[in-house]
Design a protein around this motif. Structure first.
Motif, short mmCIF file in Angstrom:
data_model
loop_
_atom_site.label_atom_id
_atom_site.label_comp_id
_atom_site.label_asym_id
_atom_site.label_seq_id
_atom_site.Cartn_x
_atom_site.Cartn_y
_atom_site.Cartn_z
N ALA A 324 -23.45 -5.41 115.92
CA ALA A 324 -24.74 -4.75 115.51
C ALA A 324 -25.49 -4.15 116.77
N GLU A 325 -25.22 -4.96 118.00
CA GLU A 325 -25.77 -4.68 119.31
C GLU A 325 -25.09 -3.47 119.97
N HIS A 326 -23.86 -3.48 119.85
CA HIS A 326 -22.96 -2.13 120.38
C HIS A 326 -23.09 -1.14 119.38
N PHE A 327 -23.33 -1.24 118.10
CA PHE A 327 -23.42 -0.28 117.30
C PHE A 327 -24.91 0.52 117.56
N GLU A 328 -25.77 -0.23 117.62
CA GLU A 328 -27.28 0.42 118.14
C GLU A 328 -27.21 1.01 119.40
N ALA A 329 -26.46 0.62 120.37
CA ALA A 329 -26.29 1.24 121.72
C ALA A 329 -25.33 2.59 121.43
N PHE A 330 -24.62 2.52 120.61
CA PHE A 330 -23.66 3.63 120.39
C PHE A 330 -24.63 4.76 119.63
N LEU A 331 -25.34 4.42 118.71
CA LEU A 331 -26.32 5.33 117.84
C LEU A 331 -27.24 6.27 118.89
N LYS A 332 -27.66 5.45 120.07
CA LYS A 332 -28.51 6.13 120.81
C LYS A 332 -27.89 7.12 121.66
N THR A 333 -26.40 7.07 121.70
CA THR A 333 -25.69 8.20 122.36
C THR A 333 -25.33 9.18 121.76
N ILE A 334 -25.54 9.24 120.28
CA ILE A 334 -25.08 10.16 119.56
C ILE A 334 -25.97 11.40 119.72
N ASP A 335 -25.33 12.64 119.73
CA ASP A 335 -26.01 14.07 119.50
C ASP A 335 -26.44 14.41 117.87
N ARG A 336 -27.73 14.19 117.97
CA ARG A 336 -28.20 14.30 116.32
C ARG A 336 -27.88 15.74 115.67
N SER A 337 -27.49 16.78 116.61
CA SER A 337 -27.13 17.92 115.83
C SER A 337 -26.02 17.81 115.11
N LEU A 338 -25.04 16.97 115.31
CA LEU A 338 -23.70 16.65 115.11
C LEU A 338 -23.85 16.00 113.75
N ILE A 339 -24.71 15.32 113.28
CA ILE A 339 -25.08 14.36 112.28
C ILE A 339 -25.90 14.99 111.06
N ILE A 340 -26.70 16.10 111.40
CA ILE A 340 -27.64 16.62 110.31
C ILE A 340 -26.94 17.42 109.45
N SER A 341 -27.48 17.02 108.09
CA SER A 341 -26.68 17.53 106.98
C SER A 341 -27.09 19.01 106.91
N GLU A 342 -25.90 19.87 106.48
CA GLU A 342 -26.24 21.40 106.37
C GLU A 342 -26.85 21.69 105.17
#
Length: 342
Positions: A324-342
Motif C-alpha cells: 500500500a505504501e509503494h502503491f501510494e507513492a506510485f499514484l503520486k507519480t501518475i499523470d492524471r491526464s492519462l487516467i481521466i475518463s473520456e
C-alpha cells in the motif's frame, strides 16, 4: 188541481227501440290500450289491401322514410316499425363487431324460432328500397339462417354520426364487445368528428371516460399486432392492456411474437407477459458486460475493478501494508491526464 203522474218509482216511457220500434244505437267498442306491436301487425294483415291504402295516406311524424314490406308499417317514435325483406338489408360500415360467433348465432336462431324476435333490428333507408343495418346484425343473420324472408325492423332516418353511436349502444346489451372492438369504434367516432372529446363520447354512450381511454390505448399498438386483433379481437384487453402497450413501445418485435403465439398457441395474456419479461431480461443480460473485471499480476495478486472501485487481493507472500505504501507513492507519480475518463 191535476194529479202529477211523475212520482218516484214510476217507470218512464221506454225508448222506442225497446219496444221494437226504431233501431238500437251501435255499441261502442272498448279501447284496447295494451295491444302489442305483434298484435297490431297481425290485425293489419287481416285486411291488408284496405290497410295498405290507409297507411299510404298516413304521414309519419319526423320520418320521411318510405317503407315497403309484406306486413304494413306501424308508427313509432322518429320512424316506423315494419316487416322488411332480409335481402334488402345491407350490413353497416360502422358495425363495431369484428367477428361473429357462429355457434352463438345458431343458438339465437333457435331462440327466435321458439319464442320469436324479442327486439326489432334498427335500420335506415339508403335509397331504392334498400336499407342499412344500424343495430341487430346478429338477429338479422339468425333470420337468414332460419330462411326467414322478412324481419321486424325499426326504420329510422339518421346521419352517419348517429348511426355510429347507435351501432355501439345496440351491441352493449348483447354478446359483449371486446375492448379492442370498442376502441376501434371510439377512434372512428372521434376521428370523424362525431364527438369532440373522450369525455363527451363517454357521456353520449353512458360509459365512464376512463374506460373509453383504456380502450383507445389499444389503437397505439403496432399495425402488425392490430392486424392480428382485427380477426382475433379478444386476445388483448382488460387491465393488462396497458402492459402490452408498454411492451409495444419498447420491444415491438418481441410483442408481435408474443401476440402471434397467443393466436396460434392459445397463450393467455399472463403467459405472454411473463414470456416477454423473461426474454427482455435475458437479452439485456447478454448485452451487459460482466460487472467485475479480474486481472492477475504475477508475484503480487489480483486486481478487481467494480464500477468506480479498484480492489487488490495480495498473494500470501506479499505484505499488504508495504504494498500500500509503494502503491501510494506510485499514484503520486501518475499523470492524471492519462487516467481521466473520456
Amino acid at each position: 188541481m191535476a194529479k202529477s203522474e211523475d212520482f218516484p218509482g214510476k217507470p218512464r216511457n221506454a225508448p222506442t227501440w225497446m219496444s221494437g220500434v226504431g233501431r238500437a244505437p251501435a255499441e261502442l267498442p272498448e279501447p284496447n290500450l295494451r295491444v302489442s306491436v305483434k298484435e297490431m301487425l297481425a290485425q293489419q294483415q287481416v285486411n291488408e289491401p284496405a290497410a295498405k291504402q290507409a297507411v299510404a295516406d298516413t304521414k309519419v311524424e319526423n320520418s320521411q322514410a318510405k317503407v315497403s314490406g309484406k306486413v304494413l308499417e306501424t308508427q313509432a317514435p322518429n320512424g316506423v316499425i315494419a316487416e322488411i325483406s332480409t335481402t334488402n338489408i345491407r350490413v353497416s360500415p360502422f358495425q363495431p363487431r369484428l367477428s361473429f360467433n357462429e355457434t352463438a348465432i345458431e343458438d339465437l336462431a333457435n331462440s327466435i324460432a321458439s319464442v320469436g324476435l324479442a327486439k326489432p333490428i334498427t335500420i335506415r333507408p339508403i335509397g331504392d328500397g334498400i336499407y342499412e343495418l344500424v343495430g341487430g346484425e346478429r338477429r338479422w343473420r339468425a333470420h337468414k339462417l332460419l330462411g326467414r324472408e322478412t324481419i321486424t325492423s325499426y326504420v329510422r332516418e339518421m346521419d352517419d354520426a348517429l348511426a355510429q353511436i347507435l351501432a355501439l349502444t345496440d351491441n352493449e346489451g348483447q354478446e359483449a364487445l371486446t375492448e379492442y372492438e370498442r376502441g376501434k369504434s371510439y377512434a372512428k367516432i372521434l376521428d370523424s368528428g362525431g364527438e369532440r372529446s373522450i369525455r363527451a363520447l363517454g357521456r353520449r354512450l353512458g360509459v365512464n371516460h376512463s374506460i373509453v381511454s383504456r380502450c383507445l390505448l389499444l389503437m397505439d399498438l403496432s399495425n402488425e399486432v392490430k392486424a392480428i386483433l382485427d380477426t382475433n379481437p379478444g386476445l388483448i384487453g382488460g387491465k393488462r392492456a396497458k402492459d402490452f402497450i408498454e411492451f409495444s413501445n419498447e420491444e415491438p418485435e418481441l410483442l408481435l411474437q408474443a401476440v402471434t403465439a397467443m393466436r396460434d398457441e392459445q397463450w393467455t395474456q399472463e403467459h405472454a407477459l411473463r414470456w416477454l419479461a423473461k426474454e427482455i431480461a435475458s437479452r439485456d443480460q447478454q448485452k451487459t458486460p460482466s460487472k467485475f473485471t479480474d486481472k492477475e499480476i504475477s508475484g503480487i495478486g489480483k486486481v478487481r475493478v467494480d464500477g468506480k472501485k479498484v480492489e487488490l487481493r495480495c498473494e500470501k507472500t506479499v505484505d499488504a501494508k508495504r504494498l500500500a505504501e509503494h502503491f501510494e507513492a506510485f499514484l503520486k507519480t501518475i499523470d492524471r491526464s492519462l487516467i481521466i475518463s473520456e
